[in-house]
Design a protein around this motif. Structure first.
Motif, short mmCIF file in Angstrom:
data_model
loop_
_atom_site.label_atom_id
_atom_site.label_comp_id
_atom_site.label_asym_id
_atom_site.label_seq_id
_atom_site.Cartn_x
_atom_site.Cartn_y
_atom_site.Cartn_z
N VAL A 53 49.19 56.61 6.89
CA VAL A 53 48.11 57.11 6.03
C VAL A 53 48.33 58.61 5.82
N LEU A 54 48.16 59.07 4.60
CA LEU A 54 48.32 60.50 4.28
C LEU A 54 46.96 61.18 4.25
N LEU A 55 46.97 62.50 4.48
CA LEU A 55 45.72 63.27 4.48
C LEU A 55 45.75 64.36 3.44
N GLN A 56 44.65 64.47 2.72
CA GLN A 56 44.44 65.58 1.78
C GLN A 56 43.25 66.38 2.29
N VAL A 57 43.50 67.60 2.73
CA VAL A 57 42.47 68.45 3.29
C VAL A 57 41.99 69.43 2.23
N ASN A 58 40.70 69.72 2.26
CA ASN A 58 40.13 70.67 1.30
C ASN A 58 40.60 72.09 1.57
N ALA A 59 40.88 72.82 0.52
CA ALA A 59 41.29 74.22 0.64
C ALA A 59 40.24 75.03 1.39
N GLY A 60 38.96 74.80 1.08
CA GLY A 60 37.89 75.54 1.74
C GLY A 60 37.82 75.29 3.23
N SER A 61 38.27 74.13 3.68
CA SER A 61 38.31 73.85 5.12
C SER A 61 39.42 74.65 5.79
N ILE A 62 40.47 74.93 5.05
CA ILE A 62 41.59 75.73 5.58
C ILE A 62 41.23 77.21 5.61
N THR A 63 40.51 77.67 4.59
CA THR A 63 40.21 79.11 4.48
C THR A 63 38.93 79.50 5.20
N ARG B 32 49.29 70.40 13.69
CA ARG B 32 49.93 69.17 14.19
C ARG B 32 50.72 68.44 13.10
N HIS B 33 50.86 69.04 11.91
CA HIS B 33 51.61 68.46 10.79
C HIS B 33 50.98 67.17 10.26
N TRP B 34 49.65 67.09 10.27
CA TRP B 34 48.98 65.92 9.75
C TRP B 34 48.59 66.09 8.29
N VAL B 35 48.58 67.31 7.78
CA VAL B 35 48.13 67.57 6.41
C VAL B 35 49.30 67.38 5.46
N HIS B 36 49.10 66.54 4.45
CA HIS B 36 50.16 66.24 3.49
C HIS B 36 49.88 66.82 2.12
N LEU B 37 48.60 67.01 1.80
CA LEU B 37 48.20 67.49 0.48
C LEU B 37 46.99 68.41 0.62
N LEU B 38 46.86 69.31 -0.33
CA LEU B 38 45.68 70.17 -0.40
C LEU B 38 44.83 69.72 -1.58
N VAL C 144 53.16 70.80 1.40
CA VAL C 144 51.81 70.28 1.13
C VAL C 144 51.24 70.76 -0.21
N SER C 145 51.79 71.83 -0.74
CA SER C 145 51.25 72.35 -2.00
C SER C 145 52.10 72.01 -3.21
N ARG C 146 53.33 71.60 -2.99
CA ARG C 146 54.23 71.36 -4.14
C ARG C 146 55.03 70.05 -4.00
N THR C 147 55.82 69.95 -2.94
CA THR C 147 56.75 68.82 -2.80
C THR C 147 56.03 67.48 -2.70
N TYR C 148 55.13 67.35 -1.72
CA TYR C 148 54.43 66.07 -1.55
C TYR C 148 53.56 65.73 -2.77
N PRO C 149 52.80 66.69 -3.33
CA PRO C 149 52.02 66.34 -4.53
C PRO C 149 52.89 65.86 -5.69
N GLU C 150 54.03 66.48 -5.90
CA GLU C 150 54.93 66.02 -6.97
C GLU C 150 55.40 64.60 -6.70
N GLN C 151 55.74 64.31 -5.44
CA GLN C 151 56.19 62.96 -5.10
C GLN C 151 55.08 61.93 -5.31
N VAL C 152 53.85 62.30 -4.98
CA VAL C 152 52.72 61.39 -5.21
C VAL C 152 52.56 61.13 -6.70
#
Length: 198
Positions: free
Chosen positions: A105-115, A132-138, A171-179
């Motif tokens: 399962v992939l995870l998309q975390v909110n930008a506001g949660s990071i900042t 822990r490298h669990w975030v795949h997308l923003l 998480v900001s470019r490579t994985y989103p493009e692949q999705v």
């Protein structure tokens, strides 16, 4: 006149740049979700029938959560959990989330949660997921430029400071493009929780 190619998510039409928009929907988790996906009644990300953005309830974790997500994986659909850090039971017991990420399962975390623009428990959960490298997308989860603005650039900078530029780029470019292309993502191996977090 439409210009294609890599323009950072924008395209040129008659001398003006417009953002590229792709079909997708944030689908609420429910027991019939695998059947609806199989019947093609739900829009997958970019209509590629490969990834599905799934939202969990914030206040509780339904008992069928794992079953539904694993059934989707078995159908060849990769669930992307939208803002899992905002689901209180997952934020309190991250071992449940680690099990899901370990199974694909992939995870998309909110930008506001990071900042740091969310509640403390949410911010702490997101920070641990990043480390822990669990975030795949923003995700921006933006509602407007004034109320909950996107903030993706600041989140990428924060991720780069915490785990490095390469992971921020993933998480900001490579994985989103692949999705968007409907390709399988082979993410970094998720690191287990530190002993005190289990």
């Amino acid at each position: 006149n439409c210009m294609s190619g890599d323009n950072g998510g924008w395209h040129l039409v008659r001398g003006a740049f417009y953002p590229l928009v792709f079909p997708a929907s944030e689908v609420h988790l429910h027991p019939e979700l695998p059947e609806q996906v199989a019947a093609n009644t739900i829009v997958s990300v970019n209509d590629k029938a490969k990834h599905l953005l799934v939202e969990l309830p914030f206040g509780h974790l339904p008992p069928y959560t794992e079953t539904v997500l694993i059934n989707l994986l078995e159908q060849g659909i990769t669930p992307i959990l939208a803002h899992p850090e905002r689901c209180t039971p997952l934020a309190k017991d991250l071992s449940l989330l680690y099990d899901l990420v370990s199974r694909g399962v992939l995870l998309q975390v909110n930008a506001g949660s990071i900042t740091g623009e969310s509640e403390l428990e949410t911010v702490e959960a997101a920070a641990l997921m990043v480390r822990r490298h669990w975030v795949h997308l923003l995700g921006s989860d933006a509602h407007s430029v004034n109320q909950r603005p996107p903030g993706l650039s600041r989140a990428m900078e924060r991720i780069a400071r915490v785990v490095g530029v390469e992971i921020a780029r993933l998480v900001s470019r490579t994985y989103p493009e692949q999705v968007l292309q409907g390709r399988t993502i082979y993410p970094l191996k998720p690191l287990p929780l530190p002993p005190r977090q289990i």
